[in-house]
Design an enzyme around this catalytic site. Sequence first.
Site, short mmCIF file in Angstrom:
data_model
loop_
_atom_site.label_atom_id
_atom_site.label_comp_id
_atom_site.label_asym_id
_atom_site.label_seq_id
_atom_site.Cartn_x
_atom_site.Cartn_y
_atom_site.Cartn_z
CE LYS A 1 -8.61 3.45 3.69
NZ LYS A 1 -9.07 5.47 4.08
CB SER B 1 -8.64 6.99 8.15
OG SER B 1 -8.55 6.10 6.58
NE ARG C 1 -9.42 11.98 9.66
CZ ARG C 1 -8.36 11.10 9.28
NH1 ARG C 1 -8.67 9.56 8.11
NH2 ARG C 1 -7.00 11.50 8.56
CG ASP D 1 -11.54 4.82 6.70
OD1 ASP D 1 -11.16 5.96 7.36
OD2 ASP D 1 -11.36 5.17 5.01
CG HIS E 1 -1.53 0.85 1.25
ND1 HIS E 1 -2.85 1.38 0.66
CD2 HIS E 1 -1.31 2.29 2.31
CE1 HIS E 1 -4.09 2.29 0.29
NE2 HIS E 1 -2.49 3.05 2.15
#
Length: 441
Positions: free
Chosen positions: A187, A183, A168, A161, A82
């Site tokens: 995921k 966050s 946010r 999220d 990621h």
Amino acid sequence: MRIYDIIKKKRDGEELTTEEINYLVENYTNGQIPDYQISALFMAIFFNKMNKRETLDLTKAMINSGDTVDLSGIKGIKVDKHSTGGVGDTTTLILGPMVAACGVPFVKMSGRGLGHTGGTLDKLESIKDFRVELTTDEFINNTNSINISLCSQTANITPADKKFYALRDVTATVENLSLIASSVMSKKLAIGSDAIILDVKVGSGAFMKNIDDAIKLAEEMVEIGIGYGRETIALVTNMDEPLGMAIGNALEVKEAIETLRGHGPEDLYELCIQLGTRLLLLAKRVKDEKEGRQMLKEVIDSKAAYNKLIELVRYQGGDTDYIQNTELLPRANHIISVKSNKKGYVKSLNAEEVGKCALALGAGRETMTSVIELSAGIVLNKKIDDKVDVGDTLAYIHANDIAKAEEVENRLKRLYIIGDKNEEDKKLIYGLVTKDGVKLY
Ligand code: URA
Ligand code: CA
């Protein structure tokens, strides 16, 4: 339990219990707690922070707010990657096939990108008929057959999220380490890979503008992953300028194909080697870095990684002619070259601003419902430290709308800061963060 008391506790700098965190995530997700109370809580968290335990609890509660994907049906040590987000970052399309060609299952479920340029899914849609929506069974079966599968997340991954992030975004509470780390990690952890590598970007095109903050974020995320029982490591990497040369969906697919054929841009190739080596180590496929690098180099030289991309495209219903003949990929109506009117060296090239130029050409999404122009984007011809003469081409603009192209031409010209040679060589990797600590490069 009352949300009022939880807000007050955090306002006064106290630590929240696991039960309080579970309560607020569950009841915000199901609509029992209104936005204004979570807004106040997030602002309190922004100022008073959360400790590691609270951050891990928050992550777990977010994972539990929705579905998780069980990948235990995939044989072997499954790896995932990621990136915290950069400009022109095409690594997944190269790294995935490389690692898979080495015999390690590479699994990645992505969300759609907002802003700058499209995400991996958008890029893949440049390939005719490529299916990014797979069932979990298809995902598992494909990975068992060819060691790689890339698809979109199912709708109900971490609904907490989605609501948190939207709130946010409009309450100036994005930039908190615990909130960002939970966050991102919720995921990732909702999808059952065995090992995760995080590419934490730092620089003008990244969330984190300085190395210290990026290392802190990397540490926070690695700790969450380990705390959740998954092998997790992070590389902190340079995003002071776009990665590779191409920015834009079809242009990046072409760049990925060229890299897999052995003639991609040096920085992009090297980042894939660095990330790949770490993944092969995590999967226990190689015993040390040297062996990892060697194996990855071999799958490029032998075209095994390139053939793996073709296999991936075939398995997901795509037209493999698009890989073999990149002229078939979507192409823009106009290609304009941006010329330099100065002589010297490229001192800087703000990556975020270049990303915004690509967005203005249609390569990214302004809002969740925008339609991406797959052919649009920018191909750099000069990068930081390159020598430039008057009249040299700095970059090529690929556009379907000539007025947009002309506007971006002026912007890009201003973004190229030309001057004396930079004193220090640019660095691609700043550090490695593992459960054993931080190693700076
Ligand atoms: N990306 C995310 O997914 N979440 C954040 O909070 C920031 C970046
Ligand atoms: Ca690129």
